[in-house]
Design a protein around this motif. Structure first.
Motif, PDB file in Angstrom:
ATOM      1  N   LYS A   4       0.837  -1.202   0.000  1.00 47.00           N
ATOM      2  CA  LYS A   4       0.000   0.000   0.000  1.00 47.00           C
ATOM      3  C   LYS A   4       0.868   1.246   0.000  1.00 47.00           C
ATOM      4  O   LYS A   4       1.965   1.265   0.552  1.00 47.00           O
ATOM      5  N   GLU A   5       0.351   2.296  -0.611  1.00 45.62           N
ATOM      6  CA  GLU A   5       1.038   3.585  -0.601  1.00 45.62           C
ATOM      7  C   GLU A   5       0.981   4.195   0.786  1.00 45.62           C
ATOM      8  O   GLU A   5      -0.026   4.103   1.468  1.00 45.62           O
ATOM      9  N   GLU A   6       2.086   4.841   1.175  1.00 47.59           N
ATOM     10  CA  GLU A   6       2.122   5.492   2.484  1.00 47.59           C
ATOM     11  C   GLU A   6       1.676   6.945   2.343  1.00 47.59           C
ATOM     12  O   GLU A   6       2.491   7.843   2.239  1.00 47.59           O
ATOM     13  N   GLY A   7       0.381   7.150   2.312  1.00 44.09           N
ATOM     14  CA  GLY A   7      -0.087   8.505   2.122  1.00 44.09           C
ATOM     15  C   GLY A   7      -0.960   9.016   3.240  1.00 44.09           C
ATOM     16  O   GLY A   7      -1.455  10.128   3.195  1.00 44.09           O
ATOM     17  N   SER A  13      -0.801   4.124   5.404  1.00 41.96           N
ATOM     18  CA  SER A  13      -1.799   4.333   4.360  1.00 41.96           C
ATOM     19  C   SER A  13      -3.200   4.463   4.949  1.00 41.96           C
ATOM     20  O   SER A  13      -3.448   4.083   6.096  1.00 41.96           O
ATOM     21  N   GLU A  14      -4.112   4.980   4.136  1.00 43.80           N
ATOM     22  CA  GLU A  14      -5.507   5.117   4.576  1.00 43.80           C
ATOM     23  C   GLU A  14      -6.113   3.746   4.852  1.00 43.80           C
ATOM     24  O   GLU A  14      -6.905   3.584   5.788  1.00 43.80           O
ATOM     25  N   GLU A  15      -5.733   2.760   4.015  1.00 46.80           N
ATOM     26  CA  GLU A  15      -6.254   1.403   4.224  1.00 46.80           C
ATOM     27  C   GLU A  15      -5.809   0.856   5.579  1.00 46.80           C
ATOM     28  O   GLU A  15      -6.596   0.235   6.302  1.00 46.80           O
TER      29      GLU A  15
END
Length: 347
Positions: A4-7, A13-15
């Motif tokens: 997952k992207e670390e955003g 991440s949001e997830e």
């Protein structure tokens, strides 16, 4: 495993923030980030191993390697819920992989079908924590020494019928504990019941750093009970500690645990081993009455759930460096339905 992207907030991440929302509220974002960066080795995929695997995967470690060279037997179907029906004869770790991975796609779950005894020292140093089940005493002591030397958190545990235990060696372990702040009372204010209540009811908390030192398993199993101080401590020590010594000796001598299929023969062996082990430890055989043999055969699923819950919790606490760890044994007695923490080792 799903990358997952670390955003999201705090570098997750949001997830992940959604998946671990309740845990982050419970022990904080920093603790979850430490968990997320940790790799764990879990040895032995019987009933207890399945419980520990489930708890660590759901908690959100970075990776979990399940190591087991044994094949699925009929007995494994009683307490091992990760193994699907129709898996008799398959490797236990590989048979557990699909259901384990499905618990949390964000965790990198691997199966290793090799024997723990074939692994070199450097294999264990790639992990942040090592958790052993189903291992002989010699293997546990050897791997604990490797982990202790390399600052890898070490855990071991087993379930024998109605009885279960876990042991931890975290070396020199630092952690933070949440403490309630004591409100400061202004000079001149009367010291009465209301003032005391105000001091205790403060909703403000602070994080306190602490440090604890653990001994190795070899030392914890070799307590000298001959001294006066030790004899006084003996009265307060759970008999489960001595039961563990007997069962580990049975495992060493026979290469297996007591089996319901060999109940009569194994019962005689257990009584003989009890006498020899307790005599060698310098304690009375009366510490373990004869009826102990009736309650230490096979793995009981409810006992696996309790001990696996505590063992998983202790691994999470150690990796996240949050809250005081159990130092160093936890024993569960399913007959009485209670658990006890014992700190045993060099005086």
């Amino acid at each position: 495993m799903v990358e997952k992207e670390e955003g999201g907030p705090g570098g997750i991440s949001e997830e992940e923030a959604a998946q671990y929302d309740r845990q982050i509220r419970l022990w904080g974002l920093e603790a979850q980030k430490r968990l997320r960066a940790s790799r764990v080795l879990l040895v032995g995929m019987k009933g207890l191993g399945a419980e520990v695997a489930k708890n660590l995967i759901l908690a959100g470690v970075k990776g979990l390697t399940m190591l087991d060279h044994q094949q699925v037997s009929q007995e494994d179907t009683r307490a091992q819920f990760l193994i699907p029906v129709g898996s008799l004869g398959r490797n236990r770790a590989e048979a557990s992989l699909e259901r384990a991975q499905n618990l949390n796609p964000m965790v990198d779950v691997k199966a290793d079908p090799e024997s723990v005894e074939s692994k070199p020292e450097e294999f264990f140093t790639q992990f942040d924590a090592v958790c052993l089940t189903c291992c002989s005493r010699d293997v546990m002591v050897k791997i604990d020494q490797i982990c202790h030397k390399n600052s890898v958190k070490f855990f071991t545990g087993d379930v024998f019928g109605y009885h279960g235990y876990m042991f931890a060696d975290l070396g020199e372990h630092e952690f933070v504990e949440e403490k309630t702040k004591v409100a400061k009372v202004s000079p001149g204010v009367e010291d009465g019941p209301d003032t005391k209540k105000a001091k205790l009811d403060s909703s403000e908390t602070t994080m306190v750093k602490k440090r604890v030192v653990f001994c190795q398993l070899k030392e914890a199993l070799a307590v000298d009970w001959s001294g006066e101080k030790a004899k006084a401590a003996l009265k307060r020590t759970a008999p489960d500690y001595f039961l563990l010594q007997v069962l580990l000796k049975f495992r060493t001598d026979n290469g297996r645990d007591p089996s319901p299929q060999n109940y009569a023969e194994d019962s005689k062996l257990l009584l003989q081993i009890r006498r020899d082990v307790l005599e060698a430890l310098g304690v009375s055989a009366d510490l373990l009455p004869d009826e102990f043999i009736s309650y230490c055969f096979s793995e009981m699923a409810p006992v696996c759930a309790v001990v696996g819950g505590v063992l998983g919790q202790e691994v999470v606490k150690a990796l996240s460096q949050r809250d005081p760890p159990h130092n160093n044994f936890f024993f569960f007695d399913g007959i009485k339905g209670n658990g006890i923490v014992e700190c045993l080792g060099p005086s």
